[in-house]
Enzyme design. Sequence first.
Site, PDB file in Angstrom:
ATOM      1  N   LYS A  51       0.845  -1.206   0.000  1.00  0.00           N
ATOM      2  CA  LYS A  51       0.000   0.000   0.000  1.00  0.00           C
ATOM      3  C   LYS A  51       0.876   1.250   0.000  1.00  0.00           C
ATOM      4  CE  LYS A  51      -3.812  -2.320   2.389  1.00  0.00           C
ATOM      5  NZ  LYS A  51      -4.674  -2.461   3.584  1.00  0.00           N
ATOM      6  N   GLN A 100      -4.042  -1.093   9.905  1.00  0.00           N
ATOM      7  CA  GLN A 100      -4.175  -2.423   9.306  1.00  0.00           C
ATOM      8  C   GLN A 100      -4.758  -3.402  10.324  1.00  0.00           C
ATOM      9  OE1 GLN A 100      -3.761  -3.063   6.144  1.00  0.00           O
ATOM     10  NE2 GLN A 100      -3.853  -5.285   6.131  1.00  0.00           N
ATOM     11  N   ASP A 123     -10.606   3.433   4.706  1.00  0.00           N
ATOM     12  CA  ASP A 123     -11.086   2.058   4.562  1.00  0.00           C
ATOM     13  C   ASP A 123     -12.607   1.991   4.448  1.00  0.00           C
ATOM     14  OD1 ASP A 123      -8.945   0.160   4.581  1.00  0.00           O
ATOM     15  OD2 ASP A 123      -8.521   0.717   6.657  1.00  0.00           O
TER      16      ASP A 123
HETATM   17  N1  GUN Z   1      -6.899  -6.163   6.755  1.00  0.00           N
HETATM   18  C1  GUN Z   1      -7.311  -6.896   5.699  1.00  0.00           C
HETATM   19  N2  GUN Z   1      -7.852  -6.102   4.760  1.00  0.00           N
HETATM   20  C2  GUN Z   1      -7.793  -4.849   5.237  1.00  0.00           C
HETATM   21  C3  GUN Z   1      -8.193  -3.590   4.702  1.00  0.00           C
HETATM   22  O1  GUN Z   1      -8.750  -3.465   3.616  1.00  0.00           O
HETATM   23  N3  GUN Z   1      -7.947  -2.518   5.498  1.00  0.00           N
HETATM   24  C4  GUN Z   1      -7.374  -2.628   6.723  1.00  0.00           C
HETATM   25  N4  GUN Z   1      -7.204  -1.512   7.421  1.00  0.00           N
HETATM   26  N5  GUN Z   1      -6.998  -3.776   7.232  1.00  0.00           N
HETATM   27  C5  GUN Z   1      -7.210  -4.882   6.487  1.00  0.00           C
END
Ligand code: GUN
Length: 284
Positions: free
Chosen positions: A53, A97, A120
């Site tokens: 990311k 995350q 998110d």
């Molecule tokens: N863990 C797995 N997928 C995601 C996501 O899309 N965002 C976040 N913040 N954590 C995750």
Amino acid sequence: MKQAIILDGQQMAQELNNQLKAKISDLKTSIMPTLATIIVGDNEASHIYVANKNKQANNVGIQTKAFYLTSDTSENELLKLITKLNQDESVHGILVQLPLPKSINEQTIIEAIDANKDVDGFHPKNLGLLMLNKPNTVACTPLACLHLIKQTNCQISGANVVIIGRSNIVGKPLAALLANLDATVTICHAKTKNLKTHTLSADILIVAIGNPRFIDESYVKERAVVIDVGINRLANKTICGDVDFAKVIDKASFLTPVPKGVGPLTIAMLLQNTWNNYTKQLKL
Ligand code: GUN
């Protein structure tokens, strides 16, 4: 036998990222869009995802502030960091995350992030606005699925959509997104009776269950659009989806591969969400 057209999520992501990169390089301000990413602990998959990311954000010109906290970080310490980032005008997006260590309540953390800095779409305010068809930030994986569906040019209004999986981050927001576009949406899950009776009526079938190659051609209506959200790591380290690609390709009209389907587009949507938050905060 006519084979399904394979939807290349990697290429679509590249196009979206290139367009965003151009917009960022045209900015007339010295304040650059900035995303803060936070990982707590040493979950290997989380580190790989967040590194990806950060890298992709930097590639399009989004600055990143990466925070790596140890697994013994307390909920209060994490809340303090989030409060600081909420108040920091140079930060436009905050991503914590998941999963978090068991000692930290995930919902408390999600709710602590300023809804306008949520990238998110997990904040209850953003989920509520989506339900009301007044979306602010929408979760990245549902947005990625919608982008793929739109590329097929199939009609969403009036379509029978079946989503297998009812998670807060994929199934439920995706159901709202598609219902807002006038689809007839059914959510199936582990307790659904006679799953096939539902899936065989689906013009658009979206699978997000985390069960490798669970969906074969016997679940798929002739010429359906099939979107595979699953990312399953097999014992031999290869990755496969929830859909048995080789069996479904002769039955569907469009099919997403794994890898290079939904996954790359999910990150592209994160970058779009960061950009949208940035333009709103700077009133551009
Ligand atoms: N863990 C797995 N997928 C995601 C996501 O899309 N965002 C976040 N913040 N954590 C995750």
